[in-house]
Scaffold this motif. Structure first.
Motif, PDB file in Angstrom:
ATOM      1  N   LYS A 194      75.592 104.875   4.266  1.00 55.11           N
ATOM      2  CA  LYS A 194      76.468 103.975   3.440  1.00 55.11           C
ATOM      3  C   LYS A 194      75.730 103.258   2.595  1.00 55.11           C
ATOM      4  CE  LYS A 194      80.684 101.159   3.963  1.00 55.11           C
ATOM      5  NZ  LYS A 194      81.413 100.376   5.172  1.00 55.11           N
ATOM      6  N   ASN A 195      74.676 102.505   2.983  1.00 56.01           N
ATOM      7  CA  ASN A 195      74.125 101.516   2.216  1.00 56.01           C
ATOM      8  C   ASN A 195      73.557 102.180   0.922  1.00 56.01           C
ATOM      9  OD1 ASN A 195      74.769  99.267   3.944  1.00 56.01           O
ATOM     10  ND2 ASN A 195      72.915  99.388   4.958  1.00 56.01           N
ATOM     11  N   VAL A 196      72.734 103.369   1.476  1.00 56.03           N
ATOM     12  CA  VAL A 196      72.149 104.036   0.061  1.00 56.03           C
ATOM     13  C   VAL A 196      73.242 104.482  -0.818  1.00 56.03           C
ATOM     14  CG1 VAL A 196      70.876 106.155  -0.561  1.00 56.03           C
ATOM     15  CG2 VAL A 196      70.269 104.743   1.474  1.00 56.03           C
ATOM     16  N   MET A 197      74.315 105.347  -0.451  1.00 53.55           N
ATOM     17  CA  MET A 197      75.086 105.781  -1.374  1.00 53.55           C
ATOM     18  C   MET A 197      75.983 104.734  -2.163  1.00 53.55           C
ATOM     19  SD  MET A 197      74.682 109.002  -1.082  1.00 53.55           S
ATOM     20  CE  MET A 197      75.941 109.354  -2.370  1.00 53.55           C
ATOM     21  N   MET A 198      76.138 103.438  -1.400  1.00 56.12           N
ATOM     22  CA  MET A 198      76.597 102.378  -2.390  1.00 56.12           C
ATOM     23  C   MET A 198      75.745 101.959  -3.574  1.00 56.12           C
ATOM     24  SD  MET A 198      78.091  99.900   0.505  1.00 56.12           S
ATOM     25  CE  MET A 198      78.596  98.577  -0.621  1.00 56.12           C
ATOM     26  N   VAL A 199      74.403 102.038  -3.483  1.00 58.43           N
ATOM     27  CA  VAL A 199      73.535 101.742  -4.420  1.00 58.43           C
ATOM     28  C   VAL A 199      73.599 102.947  -5.405  1.00 58.43           C
ATOM     29  CG1 VAL A 199      70.985 101.601  -5.183  1.00 58.43           C
ATOM     30  CG2 VAL A 199      72.064 100.455  -2.703  1.00 58.43           C
ATOM     31  N   VAL A 200      73.610 103.985  -5.212  1.00 59.66           N
ATOM     32  CA  VAL A 200      73.537 105.262  -6.045  1.00 59.66           C
ATOM     33  C   VAL A 200      75.200 105.447  -6.673  1.00 59.66           C
ATOM     34  CG1 VAL A 200      73.754 107.779  -5.998  1.00 59.66           C
ATOM     35  CG2 VAL A 200      72.053 106.670  -4.541  1.00 59.66           C
ATOM     36  N   VAL A 201      75.964 105.057  -6.080  1.00 63.78           N
ATOM     37  CA  VAL A 201      77.209 105.068  -6.774  1.00 63.78           C
ATOM     38  C   VAL A 201      77.454 104.042  -7.768  1.00 63.78           C
ATOM     39  CG1 VAL A 201      79.947 105.016  -6.278  1.00 63.78           C
ATOM     40  CG2 VAL A 201      78.514 106.643  -4.809  1.00 63.78           C
ATOM     41  N   GLU A 202      76.946 102.833  -7.326  1.00 64.39           N
ATOM     42  CA  GLU A 202      77.223 101.663  -8.485  1.00 64.39           C
ATOM     43  C   GLU A 202      76.353 101.828  -9.443  1.00 64.39           C
ATOM     44  OE1 GLU A 202      76.581  96.695  -8.168  1.00 64.39           O
ATOM     45  OE2 GLU A 202      76.327  98.093  -6.503  1.00 64.39           O
ATOM     46  N   SER A 203      75.210 102.539  -9.378  1.00 63.15           N
ATOM     47  CA  SER A 203      74.177 102.731 -10.352  1.00 63.15           C
ATOM     48  C   SER A 203      75.063 103.826 -11.418  1.00 63.15           C
ATOM     49  CB  SER A 203      73.068 103.214  -9.939  1.00 63.15           C
ATOM     50  OG  SER A 203      72.292 102.348  -9.328  1.00 63.15           O
ATOM     51  N   LEU A 204      75.601 104.869 -10.739  1.00 63.56           N
ATOM     52  CA  LEU A 204      76.239 105.867 -11.392  1.00 63.56           C
ATOM     53  C   LEU A 204      77.526 105.274 -12.214  1.00 63.56           C
ATOM     54  CD1 LEU A 204      75.414 108.785 -11.580  1.00 63.56           C
ATOM     55  CD2 LEU A 204      77.513 109.402 -10.142  1.00 63.56           C
ATOM     56  N   ILE A 205      78.014 104.353 -11.847  1.00 61.25           N
ATOM     57  CA  ILE A 205      79.357 103.952 -12.251  1.00 61.25           C
ATOM     58  C   ILE A 205      78.777 103.019 -13.568  1.00 61.25           C
ATOM     59  CG2 ILE A 205      81.215 102.119 -12.128  1.00 61.25           C
ATOM     60  CD1 ILE A 205      81.414 103.083  -9.366  1.00 61.25           C
ATOM     61  N   ASN A 206      77.733 102.005 -13.442  1.00 64.01           N
ATOM     62  CA  ASN A 206      77.179 101.390 -14.398  1.00 64.01           C
ATOM     63  C   ASN A 206      76.902 102.100 -15.814  1.00 64.01           C
ATOM     64  OD1 ASN A 206      77.667  99.018 -13.015  1.00 64.01           O
ATOM     65  ND2 ASN A 206      75.720  99.000 -12.218  1.00 64.01           N
ATOM     66  N   LYS A 207      76.181 103.242 -15.285  1.00 65.33           N
ATOM     67  CA  LYS A 207      75.691 104.089 -16.505  1.00 65.33           C
ATOM     68  C   LYS A 207      76.861 104.839 -16.912  1.00 65.33           C
ATOM     69  CE  LYS A 207      71.088 105.564 -14.749  1.00 65.33           C
ATOM     70  NZ  LYS A 207      70.229 106.617 -14.395  1.00 65.33           N
ATOM     71  N   PHE A 208      77.902 104.952 -16.293  1.00 62.79           N
ATOM     72  CA  PHE A 208      79.034 105.618 -16.845  1.00 62.79           C
ATOM     73  C   PHE A 208      79.706 104.594 -17.975  1.00 62.79           C
ATOM     74  CE2 PHE A 208      83.530 106.204 -16.860  1.00 62.79           C
ATOM     75  CZ  PHE A 208      83.871 107.442 -17.300  1.00 62.79           C
ATOM     76  N   GLU A 209      80.021 103.479 -17.305  1.00 65.07           N
ATOM     77  CA  GLU A 209      80.355 102.454 -18.477  1.00 65.07           C
ATOM     78  C   GLU A 209      79.503 102.083 -19.508  1.00 65.07           C
ATOM     79  OE1 GLU A 209      83.236 100.905 -18.203  1.00 65.07           O
ATOM     80  OE2 GLU A 209      83.788 101.704 -16.124  1.00 65.07           O
ATOM     81  N   GLU A 210      78.381 102.046 -19.612  1.00 64.69           N
ATOM     82  CA  GLU A 210      77.302 101.898 -20.592  1.00 64.69           C
ATOM     83  C   GLU A 210      77.554 103.279 -21.588  1.00 64.69           C
ATOM     84  OE1 GLU A 210      73.461 101.463 -19.004  1.00 64.69           O
ATOM     85  OE2 GLU A 210      73.860  99.841 -18.125  1.00 64.69           O
TER      86      GLU A 210
END
Length: 1309
Positions: free
Chosen positions: A115-131
């Motif tokens: 769960k901790n790892v996937m939270m990091v991965v998903v958050e990064s993915l969302i940030n890239k999507f917004e950028e």
């Protein structure tokens, strides 16, 4: 994953992006976010490439690395268990392994890390999507020269829409411009264009923009636009927002809609009135209802998510709602009760206040609701209460005028095509809404804190009790649905069904019910129709029969709970109860009797009369199933009334023709015959439930319906067992009570119950279940009593008490056939002894498929049966069980040619050794040592010596502790001086008792030996000379020794004498060689002496034959107390027989006694059972409720084990000193101390009882185990406390045994 690197993160992002792109079309095609989530959850079932995705492969490998070993270990363990039959089927195996894996430590650690790892991965993915999105928007705006952005189909989950349409992505500047264009001051065309743009905008962008507050204000004002299509589009935007976005984003939308409605209802343009009705087909009204409906839909959905958000968000929603609903009560409004407020519209759309039910369900929101209702919006509660009061007044007026109020109340529900509502219909809808709201409020303690409420037009405030009384009065004042096709539909909204639902919920919520329903006012209101019928006053009630049925339903629910039962029996305040105002129980029983005797003229000939009778019988049944309830009902002779009704119905049912195949089952005669049979079963069931208590069973026997009741019970259980509906606690308790009496045991035998039990046991022991044998072989049992047989084992233990054993086994020889067929199935208890216990031939052994398991079962059963000493004597004299076991031990040795072989230590020899020691040694916990039935670990697994002949090895006899020297003190010296005093002055007895108690508390060991003998001897001698203390009047015994010596004792008595003398010599109480002759002399004289006071009884019961079948353990105890002095013992017993206490301590004293009513004697039920043990059960429930509950759960009864303890004077359960103290206690302090003694024992055993109830072996523990650590002196103070509370009642009951049956009738008349 502790070494998670940036490369790992990038790799996981790539895998996740690949997965999302592959399922992009499926997600974007989803109608809602919930549906998109569901698609992802079921992707494995719908996507054939699922296992080829890199992300899935990665997850599978990761799971295997972390919990693979756990899965393998658990699978291996379950596979071995499956081979033994403990786990059946592949599906069960998979479920079990999955469950155990999820519960493992490794799984929890894995999930936490993942769960901790996937939270990091998903958050990064969302940030890239917004950028990426912002970059694309900048490029797009440049290429299109500041034109509005085009329409793009968005695939992200937060832009999902219930309309499945394209979105327009807008910048903050554009949204700000949009808000300005929606200003009501702008031209209509500009606003319409802006609104069109808004509908295509992403709600997530709108709600998160800086201009949303300004936009929301404009939208709220625009909702009032005269152009319906304009506000319709805004509602569509709101609906889209509600369906797709989380609570933290939608709360603003909700509050803006609620604020708009509030402003609208407060505005001058709103002028609707209740009296004018409501035309739903009107465009404006329809549009208003749509707004309220959207609000209500959100109200129902919001509670499922608002706990995940800050409390202030939820407070905003709650407060905006309450503010809207309380518009009617604002002070600046015209003071007109005709105002059609928003609560009426909400009631039309959510008549049963489902929104309020959901908001009050969770403590999180309930706290806020109650706080706001109490501080700012109490007017809402006041209005709801007032509406209920107004409806009640209307109903009363309608009933008094003989006018059917249903004209307005039912039309609302039944008229589906009419699109308009009249004023009365609107009032009724609001009443239903108010009723449901108040009913839900009363369930919770917090809701109750809002009461009492003060109404404007009432001087007195309305309390919770007042409100409950109002609800109850609605049951018999409200109109009832007519018997039409619409009745089922209208019943959903009828006041009666709604009130019944509220009261039933209150009854289920015991804590709240105690505050609301368990009051004299509420009970009186429930009983109002009953009281009116009893007093003969005119009754104005719509549907009298159904009203009575509803009232009985609530009363039965109240009686089913201990606190509710107490209110019915003793009133709200037991101590303050007045004699001139009878409690509810008296009214209910009197009414039930009149119903049974058809004395209620108003109800005569009613179609539902049998149902009314059955309903009130059930209320009574809930009361007389308990000891305290039965005590209150006994004077009314209800059992006789029910039995009389049953006999009349039984005669009618005998005339019912046998159903013919192909006949008309719907004809009036067929229905009538079915009703007669159903009524007969109802009455039998009512009679049967008397047997849940000892005295109730005694009353049941007096009706002559016991055999029919047992037959009915057995047939009912057979049907329920076939359909898996068997609720066993209550039925097992009834069977246990039945088996404790001779007549009950015979009834169980004749009904086929015992045959069915034995047959089922044999199937489990020897055959197994047919459906399992086909798929897999039966597992080898690990425990001595296999789990599959445990239930049957406990049922046999409950059944085979001494009274039952006498009736079932007396003069019954075991078959001992030369051959036994493998298909030959036992059918009764004699067969069980023959086939499972006394295996004295190869034919018996070879007839068993599972010899060791079955014989172990038999030996365990024998061990429990022999704990009851009278049963032991009967089995030993009739079947020579000791010799059979010794022979089996002798044959179970190693074969050697030169010297005697050694005993083979196996499961059966260990069991036999334990039984042999138990049945041949008398003694308490410190006086005998019983060998273990379990092998120890180590070089010597079984250190206990085995034997194949008597006497027993001395190692089983415990060394008696050295007698403590007498320690003189003032109290003891005073007691001795009292005993030596030749003249007994006034008050000598009371002084003696007080000194006895002081010595018992300080130096209990001093009360023993000659001191004890002299104490009880002189006290009994003194009491027997007092006319007031002599309960039994008897003639002097004149038999001469010569005549007595010619009489011979039975084999049971002779064996009992041997055991007593052996025990006495072990205790060093008997030193004479002729001790056996002395005891025989006492027993023969007692039998002759008591025979003078016996009546002749003609009965088929074995226990009612001329000679007392059991052994006289009390006389034997006195013989040992008197150190073997036969003449002194006999003289004491003769004097003792005059006293009331002799009836309860000396069991043979009342055998066939002329001092008891003939009906009591013919029942074969001893006063110790129907009096002492009955009150033991009553006190146990009051003093030790956990223990009482444990007995109920175990399907066992305190009366059975107490009867066993008392009958054998606690021999084998307590050490000799404690037995002497028990006898002295009852003689000196009174027969009620027998009851207190048993309660003290249960208190001492409380923790053990609870533990063994969980282990499902309570019966085994209580019957097999001695009372370790129990000392009478330790509990004397506790018993004195019980005496203060219960003595008047107990002594009154115990003193009434001479005229038990006649006294009941006299009290009744």
């Amino acid at each position: 994953m502790s070494n998670f690197t940036s490369e790992d993160e990038a790799q996981l992002q790539s895998m996740l992006r690949q997965l999302l792109q592959s399922v992009k079309e499926k997600i974007t095609g989803a109608p809602s976010a919930e549906r998109a989530e569901e698609i992802l959850l079921h992707l494995e079932e719908t996507d054939e490439n699922f296992h080829n995705y890199e992300f899935v492969k990665y997850l599978r490998q990761y799971i295997n690395n972390n919990v693979g070993s756990v899965i393998e270990e658990e699978t291996e363990r379950c596979t071995s268990a499956q081979n033994q039959g403990e786990v059946s089927g592949y599906d069960t195996l998979v479920q079990h392994v999955a469950k155990k894996t999820r519960e493992s430590k490794e799984y929890r650690e894995m999930m936490h890390a993942l769960k901790n790892v996937m939270m990091v991965v998903v958050e990064s993915l969302i940030n890239k999507f917004e950028e990426d999105r912002l970059r694309n928007k900048e490029l797009e705006s440049k290429t299109k020269n500041q034109r509005q952005s085009g329409c793009y189909t968005d695939s992200c989950s937060d832009s999902d829409s219930s309309f499945n349409q394209s979105y327009t992505f807008m910048s903050q500047e554009q949204l700000q411009l949009l808000a300005e264009r929606l200003d009501p001051l702008q031209p209509k065309e500009v606003r319409q264009e802006a609104l069109q743009t808004l509908c295509f905008a992403s709600p997530s962008d709108v709600l998160s923009s800086e201009g949303w507050p300004n936009l929301r204000k404009h939208l709220t004002l625009s909702l009032s636009d005269p152009d319906a299509t304009f506000s319709e589009k805004i509602l569509r935007f709101y609906a889209k927002t509600f369906s797709s976005f989380p609570f933290n984003m939608t709360r603003d939308v909700y509050t803006s809609l609620a604020k708009h409605l509030e402003l609208y209802f407060l505005s001058g343009e709103y002028s609707l009135r209740i009296s004018a009705g409501l035309d739903v087909s009107n465009t404006d009204i329809n549009h208003l209802l749509k707004k309220v409906r959207l609000l209500n839909e959100y109200q129902k959905e919001a509670p499922s998510s608002w706990i995940r958000h800050p409390e202030k968000y939820m407070e905003e929603v709650v407060e905006s709602t309450l503010s809207l609903l309380s518009v009617k009560c604002e002070p600046n409004l015209p003071a007109s009760s005709d105002f059609l407020g928003p609560v009426y519209f909400l009631a039309l759309l959510d008549t049963k206040a489902v929104w309020f039910k959901k908001w009050m369900h969770a403590y999180y929101s309930r706290t806020v609701m109650v706080k706001l209702l109490g501080k700012k919006y109490k007017s809402l509660i006041n209005a709801a209460v007032q509406q209920c009061l107004d409806y009640f007044e209307f109903c009363k007026a309608s009933v008094n005028k003989n006018f059917r109020a249903s004209n307005f109340s039912l039309q609302y529900c039944s008229d589906k095509e009419n699109l308009s509502y009249t004023g009365p219909e609107l009032q009724y809808v609001y009443f239903v809404h108010s009723l449901c709201l108040l009913g839900r409020l009363l369930i919770y303690k917090q809701g109750q804190s809002l009461f009492p409420v003060q109404l404007k037009n009432r001087k007195d405030s309305v309390s919770i009790t007042d409100l409950l009384v109002l609800f109850i009065q609605l049951i018999y004042c409200s109109p009832r649905s007519p018997k039409t096709a619409l009745a089922e539909h209208t019943e959903n909204y009828s006041p009666v069904s709604l009130v019944m639902e509220i009261l039933q919920v209150l009854c289920d919520q015991t804590g709240c019910a105690a505050e609301c329903l368990y009051t004299d006012a509420a009970i009186d209101a429930l009983l109002h129709p009953v009281q009116s019928l009893l007093s003969g006053t005119e009754v104005h009630i719509n549907g009298l029969e159904t009203t009575l049925i509803d009232v009985s339903d609530i009363l039965a629910r109240i009686a089913a709970v201990e606190d509710g039962l107490s209110v019915l029996l003793y009133g709200e305040n037991e101590k303050a109860a007045k004699e001139d105002s009878p409690t509810a129980v008296h009214v209910i029983v009197e009414f039930t009797k009149k119903l049974l005797h058809d004395d209620i003229s108003v109800l005569s000939g009613c179609e539902l009369l049998p149902v009314v009778k059955g309903a009130f019988i059930f209320v009574c049944r809930q009361m007389y199933r308990t000891c305290e309830g039965l005590q209150m009902l006994i004077p009314y002779g209800l059992h006789e009334s029910i039995a009389e009704a049953w006999k009349k119905t039984s005669l009618l049912s005998e005339r019912v023709p046998t159903p013919v195949t192909g006949g008309d089952s719907t004809s009036s005669k067929s229905l009538e015959s079915k009703n007669i049979l159903l009524w007969e079963e109802t009455l039998l069931d009512a009679l049967l439930n008397f047997s849940t208590t000892p005295k109730g069973l005694f009353l049941l026997h007096s009706t002559g319906a016991m055999n029919d009741c047992v037959n009915f019970m057995f047939n009912s259980l057979s049907k329920k067992l076939q359909t898996d509906e068997y609720e066993e606690f209550g039925s097992r308790a009834i069977v246990t009570q039945m088996a404790t009496t001779p007549a009950g045991a015979v009834a169980l035998q004749s009904s086929g119950f015992i045959k069915a039990l034995v047959t089922e046991l044999w199937a489990l022991l020897e055959c197994g279940k047919d459906d399992l044998r086909i798929s897999q072989p039966k597992s080898t049992p690990v425990d001595p009593i296999d789990q599959s047989c445990q239930k049957s084992f406990l049922s046999l233990i409950n059944l085979l008490t001494y009274p039952a054993v006498v009736e079932l086994l007396s003069n019954q020889d075991i078959p001992n056939k030369p051959t036994y067929s493998l298909r030959e199935v036992p059918t009764d208890t004699v067969d069980i002894i023959d086939r499972l216990i006394i295996l004295n031939s190869d034919a018996k052994i070879h007839s068993l498929f599972n010899y060791e398991q079955s014989h172990t079962f038999g030996l365990r059963l024998l061990n429990v049966l022999c704990c009851e000493l009278n049963t032991l004597l009967l089995l030993e004299t009739q079947y020579k069980v000791s010799q059979a076991l010794l022979t089996a031990q002798e044959e179970n040795v190693t074969e050697t040619s030169e010297e005697p072989g050694d005993f083979i230590v196996d499961g059966l020899s260990v069991e036999r050794n334990h039984v042999l020691v138990r049945i041949n040694l008398i003694g308490g916990p410190k006086e005998r040592i019983l060998p273990s039935r379990v092998l120890d670990k180590g070089s010597d697994p079984y250190p206990w010596p085995m034997f194949s002949s008597f006497p027993l090895p001395k190692c089983y006899l415990a060394e008696l502790p050295r007698k403590a020297e007498f320690k003189q003190d003032k109290d003891f010296d005073k007691l001795l001086s009292l005993l030596k005093c030749p003249e007994k002055q006034t008050g000598w007895t009371e002084t003696c008792r007080k000194q006895f108690c002081k010595v018992m508390k300080a130096r209990p060991d001093n009360i023993s030996g000659t001191i004890l003998a002299e104490l009880i001897e002189k006290l009994v001698s003194h009491l027997s000379e007092s006319q007031s203390d002599c309960y039994f009047r008897t003639e002097n015994y004149k038999a001469v020794d010569a005549a007595v010596k010619k009489e011979s004792l039975s084999s049971v008595q002779q064996l009992g004498v041997e055991m007593t003398v052996r025990y006495g010599k072990y205790l060093s109480l008997l030193k004479e060689e002729h001790a056996e002759d002395g005891l025989c002399f006492v027993l023969m004289h007692c039998e002759k002496f008591l025979k003078q006071q016996q009546r002749t009884v003609v009965s088929s019961l074995c226990c009612l034959q001329e000679h007392y079948t059991a052994y006289d353990w009390f006389a034997s105890s006195v013989f040992l107390i008197m150190s073997g002095d036969g003449e002194r013992t006999l003289k004491f017993l003769q004097q003792f027989s005059h006293l009331l206490v002799s009836a309860f301590l000396w069991i043979p004293r009342l055998h066939l006694s002329i001092h008891l009513p003939a009906s009591t004697v013919e029942s074969g039920i001893h006063p110790v059972y129907f009096c002492s043990t009955h009150h033991i059960e009553m006190l146990l429930k009051a003093e030790l409720p956990l223990v009482s509950s444990a007995f109920h759960r175990a399907g066992f009864t305190p009366s059975q084990i107490c009867l066993q303890w008392i009958t054998q004077c606690f021999w084998n359960y307590m050490d000799w000193t404690e037995i002497c103290h028990y006898i002295a206690l009852c003689i000196l302090l009174g027969p009620d101390y027998q009851v207190y003694m048993c309660i003290s024992v249960f208190r001492h055993l409380q923790q053990d009882i609870l533990k063994h109830t969980e282990a499902q072996d309570l019966q085994l523990f209580l019957k097999e185990e001695a009372l370790h650590g129990f000392r009478v002196s330790d509990y004397l103070e506790y018993m004195e406390g019980l005496e203060v509370i219960y003595r008047p009642m107990l002594l009154k009951e115990m003193s009434s045994i001479k005229g038990q049956s006649t006294q009941m009738k006299q009290t009744n008349t």
